[in-house]
Each structure stands twice: as structure tokens, then as C-alpha cells.
Design an enzyme around this catalytic site. Structure first.
Site, PDB file in Angstrom:
ATOM      1  N   LYS A  13       0.851  -1.414   0.314  1.00  0.00           N
ATOM      2  CA  LYS A  13       0.112   0.034  -0.480  1.00  0.00           C
ATOM      3  C   LYS A  13       1.021   1.317  -0.010  1.00  0.00           C
ATOM      4  O   LYS A  13       0.691   2.243  -0.846  1.00  0.00           O
ATOM      5  CB  LYS A  13      -0.896   0.007   1.429  1.00  0.00           C
ATOM      6  CG  LYS A  13      -2.333  -1.200   1.419  1.00  0.00           C
ATOM      7  CD  LYS A  13      -2.577  -1.119   2.509  1.00  0.00           C
ATOM      8  CE  LYS A  13      -1.984  -1.243   4.043  1.00  0.00           C
ATOM      9  NZ  LYS A  13      -1.495  -1.770   4.110  1.00  0.00           N
ATOM     10  N   ARG A  88     -10.206  -0.433   8.087  1.00  0.00           N
ATOM     11  CA  ARG A  88     -10.002  -1.862   8.399  1.00  0.00           C
ATOM     12  C   ARG A  88     -10.927  -2.492   8.839  1.00  0.00           C
ATOM     13  O   ARG A  88     -11.063  -4.007   9.389  1.00  0.00           O
ATOM     14  CB  ARG A  88      -8.787  -1.733   9.586  1.00  0.00           C
ATOM     15  CG  ARG A  88      -7.708  -0.843   9.004  1.00  0.00           C
ATOM     16  CD  ARG A  88      -6.616  -1.772   9.782  1.00  0.00           C
ATOM     17  NE  ARG A  88      -5.333  -1.517   9.543  1.00  0.00           N
ATOM     18  CZ  ARG A  88      -4.120  -1.001  10.157  1.00  0.00           C
ATOM     19  NH1 ARG A  88      -4.083  -2.011  11.146  1.00  0.00           N
ATOM     20  NH2 ARG A  88      -2.853  -0.880   9.622  1.00  0.00           N
ATOM     21  N   ARG A 127      11.961  -5.547   6.383  1.00  0.00           N
ATOM     22  CA  ARG A 127      12.155  -4.092   6.416  1.00  0.00           C
ATOM     23  C   ARG A 127      12.407  -3.435   7.254  1.00  0.00           C
ATOM     24  O   ARG A 127      12.543  -3.650   8.789  1.00  0.00           O
ATOM     25  CB  ARG A 127      10.064  -3.733   6.136  1.00  0.00           C
ATOM     26  CG  ARG A 127       9.980  -2.761   6.355  1.00  0.00           C
ATOM     27  CD  ARG A 127       8.295  -1.857   5.689  1.00  0.00           C
ATOM     28  NE  ARG A 127       7.281  -2.422   7.564  1.00  0.00           N
ATOM     29  CZ  ARG A 127       6.176  -2.247   6.792  1.00  0.00           C
ATOM     30  NH1 ARG A 127       5.649  -1.779   5.687  1.00  0.00           N
ATOM     31  NH2 ARG A 127       5.416  -2.731   8.073  1.00  0.00           N
ATOM     32  N   ARG A 162      10.876  -1.645  12.947  1.00  0.00           N
ATOM     33  CA  ARG A 162      10.113  -1.377  13.102  1.00  0.00           C
ATOM     34  C   ARG A 162       9.223  -2.603  14.691  1.00  0.00           C
ATOM     35  O   ARG A 162       9.100  -3.482  13.786  1.00  0.00           O
ATOM     36  CB  ARG A 162       8.308  -0.208  12.569  1.00  0.00           C
ATOM     37  CG  ARG A 162       8.968   0.597  12.461  1.00  0.00           C
ATOM     38  CD  ARG A 162       7.573   0.423  10.946  1.00  0.00           C
ATOM     39  NE  ARG A 162       6.601   0.173  10.733  1.00  0.00           N
ATOM     40  CZ  ARG A 162       5.804   0.026  10.177  1.00  0.00           C
ATOM     41  NH1 ARG A 162       5.566   0.826   9.140  1.00  0.00           N
ATOM     42  NH2 ARG A 162       4.486  -0.759  10.209  1.00  0.00           N
ATOM     43  N   ARG A 173      -0.883 -10.069  14.263  1.00  0.00           N
ATOM     44  CA  ARG A 173      -0.946  -8.586  12.886  1.00  0.00           C
ATOM     45  C   ARG A 173      -1.951  -9.263  12.044  1.00  0.00           C
ATOM     46  O   ARG A 173      -3.164  -9.325  11.185  1.00  0.00           O
ATOM     47  CB  ARG A 173      -0.239  -7.990  12.757  1.00  0.00           C
ATOM     48  CG  ARG A 173       0.225  -6.769  13.482  1.00  0.00           C
ATOM     49  CD  ARG A 173       1.452  -5.916  12.991  1.00  0.00           C
ATOM     50  NE  ARG A 173       0.994  -5.707  11.418  1.00  0.00           N
ATOM     51  CZ  ARG A 173       2.146  -4.317  11.328  1.00  0.00           C
ATOM     52  NH1 ARG A 173       3.073  -4.617  11.300  1.00  0.00           N
ATOM     53  NH2 ARG A 173       1.709  -3.906  10.174  1.00  0.00           N
TER      54      ARG A 173
END
Length: 173
Positions: A13, A88, A127, A162, A173
Site C-alpha cells: 500500500k 480496516r 523491512r 519497526r 497482526r
């Protein structure tokens, strides 16, 4: 242009939003970025959100809609926006529909980005973000080059992961 990009964390995204920003000049509104900014600023919302996000959970719908309403009121969103990862839930979608109707800003498009779960896991665990320039890299698929492509701001990137990209949190998640 008013667009919503939907998909799991790591589905692309943010990457696609950046391409749309470059082409159309409208802001990307990422609830994750808005929440992380509130956490960094140490606001009441930020402290509350930090505890929830660190646990790998989602912030409540009313709070998220309030944050979106406030952000859409900024002058740079008058010509349009790209909502990244919001809504969401069905309640958030209903709330967003009502909010945009009140503002007279209906959506032009909603895009759902579906990616295989194994690939999502690899994208998220790989990431990394540069502390200096905030550019995002992936140690598996798009590692930083030498010198890194950050406009000369960083001789050597200071990369961090992160907390919500850890293997344990990703599973939640």
C-alpha cells in the site's frame, strides 16, 4: 482524486501510494504513520495507541475516525488524498462513508491488494527504515545500495526495524 488502498501489512500500500503521490500530488494518509507520529509526540492518544500497537492490536474505530477527520481538514487534502490501510473494519468503513458525505468528498476508488501470506511475512520481517532520511528498504528484496538512494542525506543508512515488524507481532497482526 480520493482513493482508499486496502490490504494486509506489507502488501504494498505504501509503495503504491508513493507512486500515486508522485504522479498526482495528493497526500498519502496512513493511519499507521499518524499513530506513530502521535506516539513520538507523546500525546495522550499516542500513549494509548502505543500500548495497543505494541500488542499488535488495532486502535478503536472512533479514535481512528477522529484522526482521519482531523487530517482531512488540512489544506493539502483539499484536492484529494490516498487513504493507506483505512478503513480496516466494517464500522470504520461505515464511519468513513458518513464522514466523507459530511465533507462532500466521496471516494473515487477503493483498491484491495492481495498478497500471499508467505510473501507478506518475508516483506515485513525484512523491512527496515533509515533513521536519518526515513526511506524504507527491504533487506531481502530491496536492500540499500552504496551509497544509499536518499538524495545524499545519508552516507551510511542507520537502519532499524519497526517493533510491529517483529516475527511475534506479525503473527498477531
Amino acid at each position: 482524486m480520493r482513493i482508499v488502498l486496502l490490504g494486509a501489512p506489507g502488501s504494498g500500500k505504501g509503495t503504491q501510494a508513493q507512486r500515486l503521490i508522485d504522479r498526482h500530488g495528493v497526500p498519502q494518509i496512513s493511519t499507521g504513520d499518524l499513530l506513530r507520529a502521535a506516539v513520538a509526540a507523546g500525546t495522550e492518544l499516542g500513549r494509548r495507541a502505543k500500548a495497543i500497537m505494541d500488542a499488535g492490536k488495532l486502535v478503536d474505530d472512533a479514535t481512528m475516525l477522529g484522526i482521519i477527520r482531523e487530517r482531512l481538514g488540512h489544506p493539502d487534502a483539499a484536492r484529494g488524498f490516498i487513504l493507506d490501510g483505512f478503513p480496516r473494519t466494517i464500522a470504520q468503513a461505515d464511519g468513513l462513508h458518513t464522514l466523507l458525505a459530511e465533507l462532500g468528498q466521496p471516494l473515487d476508488a477503493v483498491v484491495l491488494m492481495e498478497v500471499d501470506a508467505e510473501l507478506l511475512f518475508k516483506r515485513l520481517t525484512g523491512r527496515r527504515t533509515c533513521r536519518k532520511c526515513q526511506r524504507v528498504f527491504n533487506i531481502y528484496t530491496a536492500p540499500p545500495s552504496v551509497p544509499p538512494p536518499c538524495g545524499g542525506q545519508c552516507e551510511t543508512p542507520d537502519l532499524f526495524q519497526r517493533p510491529d515488524d517483529s516475527e511475534e507481532t506479525i503473527g498477531k497482526r
